[in-house]
Structure formats: structure tokens, C-alpha cells
Design a protein around this motif. Structure first.
Motif, short mmCIF file in Angstrom:
data_model
loop_
_atom_site.label_atom_id
_atom_site.label_comp_id
_atom_site.label_asym_id
_atom_site.label_seq_id
_atom_site.Cartn_x
_atom_site.Cartn_y
_atom_site.Cartn_z
N VAL A 40 0.84 -1.19 0.00
CA VAL A 40 0.00 0.00 0.00
C VAL A 40 0.87 1.24 0.00
O VAL A 40 2.00 1.22 0.49
N ASN A 41 0.34 2.33 -0.60
CA ASN A 41 0.98 3.61 -0.37
C ASN A 41 -0.04 4.62 0.15
O ASN A 41 -1.25 4.50 -0.08
N PHE A 42 0.42 5.61 0.85
CA PHE A 42 -0.40 6.50 1.67
C PHE A 42 0.13 7.90 1.50
O PHE A 42 1.34 8.15 1.59
N TYR A 43 -0.78 8.83 1.23
CA TYR A 43 -0.37 10.22 1.02
C TYR A 43 -1.48 11.13 1.47
O TYR A 43 -2.67 10.86 1.20
N ASN A 44 -1.12 12.17 2.16
CA ASN A 44 -2.08 13.19 2.57
C ASN A 44 -3.26 12.58 3.34
O ASN A 44 -4.40 12.98 3.14
N GLY A 45 -2.95 11.62 4.17
CA GLY A 45 -3.98 11.04 5.02
C GLY A 45 -4.84 9.99 4.36
O GLY A 45 -5.82 9.54 4.97
N LYS A 46 -4.47 9.60 3.12
CA LYS A 46 -5.33 8.65 2.41
C LYS A 46 -4.52 7.53 1.76
O LYS A 46 -3.38 7.75 1.34
N VAL A 47 -5.15 6.39 1.64
CA VAL A 47 -4.57 5.31 0.83
C VAL A 47 -4.68 5.71 -0.63
O VAL A 47 -5.77 6.03 -1.12
N MET A 48 -3.52 5.72 -1.32
CA MET A 48 -3.53 6.09 -2.73
C MET A 48 -3.69 4.87 -3.63
O MET A 48 -4.46 4.87 -4.57
N GLU A 49 -2.91 3.86 -3.32
CA GLU A 49 -2.96 2.63 -4.10
C GLU A 49 -2.72 1.46 -3.16
O GLU A 49 -1.99 1.59 -2.18
N LYS A 50 -3.34 0.34 -3.48
CA LYS A 50 -3.06 -0.87 -2.73
C LYS A 50 -3.04 -2.06 -3.68
O LYS A 50 -3.67 -2.04 -4.73
N SER A 51 -2.27 -3.08 -3.29
CA SER A 51 -2.17 -4.27 -4.12
C SER A 51 -3.20 -5.29 -3.66
O SER A 51 -3.87 -5.12 -2.63
N LYS A 52 -3.24 -6.38 -4.39
CA LYS A 52 -4.19 -7.43 -4.03
C LYS A 52 -3.78 -8.13 -2.73
O LYS A 52 -4.58 -8.84 -2.12
N LEU A 53 -2.54 -7.91 -2.30
CA LEU A 53 -2.09 -8.48 -1.02
C LEU A 53 -2.65 -7.72 0.17
O LEU A 53 -2.64 -8.22 1.31
N PHE A 54 -3.14 -6.52 -0.05
CA PHE A 54 -3.65 -5.67 1.03
C PHE A 54 -5.09 -6.08 1.31
O PHE A 54 -6.04 -5.54 0.74
N LYS A 55 -5.22 -7.07 2.19
CA LYS A 55 -6.53 -7.66 2.45
C LYS A 55 -7.41 -6.71 3.27
O LYS A 55 -6.94 -5.73 3.84
#
Lengths: 115, 112
Positions: free
Chosen positions: B47-62
Motif C-alpha cells: 500500500v501507499n499513503f499520502y495526505n492522510g489517504k490510501v492512494m494505491e493498494k495491491s491485491k495483497l492488502f486484504k
């Protein structure tokens, strides 16, 4: 998807000899990925060693060099004369322009340099 | 150079329990990441996180995973409930410009 392949899991080399670590990449979604070499020294976190974001260019740092070859989709890491302090694990990685999915890493190559 | 710290370095918990992994990123960095590495496999983006929000996540991020950075303090990864397949080393990274990521030393999580 995207993938990075490092064919050697472990390399042993004598001090002052040359080193080459192979890296090839494959990407289905990124036309021109950014390419990286990271290094993990014993007991430390992953550190960026060098990066190249333009095909055909060479990156260099601490005596290491790598050239972004779009034709062969390779980014091999080389050093002409290694030192014992170069013993570490080296990771090749790629990322897209937006880094939307983070970096894609290879399995890593453990380099052991003997005096 | 700049350092990313991760606490704890090792964590052992029973399956079904909640765990929080903590990351202290570089102070002026804006982008934050979690990666997962199972023994013998590649490090993989979660996952990546910016400005207090999840920007992108992979299929591993359950769905059992969540991230936050309350009040600019630690960047955390919470897993609730944990499963056996969550056993791995989790790496935090931070970046100022998204090009160069700085990684922590990792937290080894063992789920029994």
C-alpha cells in the motif's frame, strides 16, 4: 504484470576482482519503467544505491555502474574492483512513472567478498 | 543519511489477534509505503499513503489490513485479525518525491 529477475542468488568474489550482477525486467503496463539498485548491508535497512529513469543512460554510485538497456530489458550492476565492505545483498527494482504500485523487486543477490 | 525506524523488530502473536506495526518515517517525507516479504520470496508492495489517504493498494492488502498516520506521528499497519499467512517481514518506506524511497529495517511478524 511486472517482474524483475536476478539469476544469481549468491555470488562469491575475491577482493579487488570485478563483479557483475545480472538483472532483467519484464513489464506489461509500463513503457519506460524507472530502474533501481538497492543494497542491504548486514544489520541495516535497504538503501538506494543508484537509479536510472531514462533508457540508454548509465547510473553510478560508490564505484558501481548500471546501464538501462531497453533493447535487452536489462539493468546489470557492475563494479571493476570490489572491496570487502561491498559484501551485502543487492536488489534490482523497477517502478512506473507514477509509482502507483510501489516498486517491483527482484529476489536479491547476496554478494560475499573475501580478502 | 535519513533513517526510517520500525518498531518492534520482532513480533510473535497468536492467530486471530490484532497486531500493529509502527513506522517512524523521515520527518519531511510525504509518501509512505508498506511492503511484505515472505521468506525466500520477493519483497512485494502492499500500500501507499499520502495526505492522510490510501492512494494505491495491491491485491495483497486484504480487508483485514489498515493503515493510518494519526497527527503526523507513526505510520502504522494494523492487521485484525491475523492469519497464519501474514507471517512475513514487513518493511516500511517513506519518500519525499516518490522517486527515492527510504526503507526501514523491517519488522518480522510470526503468527502462530
Amino acid at each position: 504484470g511486472d517482474s524483475v529477475t536476478q539469476t544469481e542468488g549468491q555470488v562469491t568474489v575475491s577482493e579487488s576482482k570485478s563483479l557483475i550482477i545480472n538483472c532483467t525486467y519484464s513489464t506489461t503496463s509500463i513503457a519506460y519503467p524507472n530502474l533501481f539498485w538497492y543494497v542491504r548491508y548486514p544489520g541495516e535497512g535497504l538503501q538506494l544505491l543508484l537509479k536510472v529513469i531514462t533508457a540508454g543512460q548509465k547510473g553510478s554510485s560508490r564505484g558501481f555502474e548500471a546501464t538501462y538497456n531497453k533493447e535487452t530489458t536489462s539493468f546489470h550492476l557492475q563494479k571493476a574492483s570490489v572491496q570487502e565492505s561491498d559484501s551485502a545483498v543487492y536488489y534490482c527494482a523497477l517502478g512506473d512513472r507514477n509509482y502507483a504500485q510501489g516498486l517491483t523487486f527482484g529476489l536479491g543477490t547476496r554478494v560475499s567478498v573475501f580478502p | 543519511g535519513p533513517k526510517v525506524l520500525q518498531i518492534p523488530s520482532h513480533q510473535i502473536i497468536d492467530m486471530g489477534q490484532m497486531v500493529t506495526l509502527n513506522c517512524d518515517p523521515v520527518s519531511n517525507h510525504l509518501y509512505f509505503y508498506w511492503y511484505k516479504q515472505i521468506l525466500g520470496q520477493q519483497m512485494e508492495f502492499l500500500v501507499n499513503f499520502y495526505n492522510g489517504k490510501v492512494m494505491e493498494k495491491s491485491k495483497l492488502f486484504k480487508d483485514q489490513f489498515s493503515v493510518e498516520r494519526p497527527d503526523g506521528s507513526y505510520f502504522t499497519l494494523k492487521i485484525q485479525p491475523t492469519a497464519l499467512e501474514d507471517s512475513a517481514v514487513y518493511f516500511c518506506a517513506s519518500s519525499f518525491d516518490r522517486v527515492e524511497q527510504y526503507f526501514g529495517p523491517g519488522t518480522r511478524l510470526t503468527v502462530l
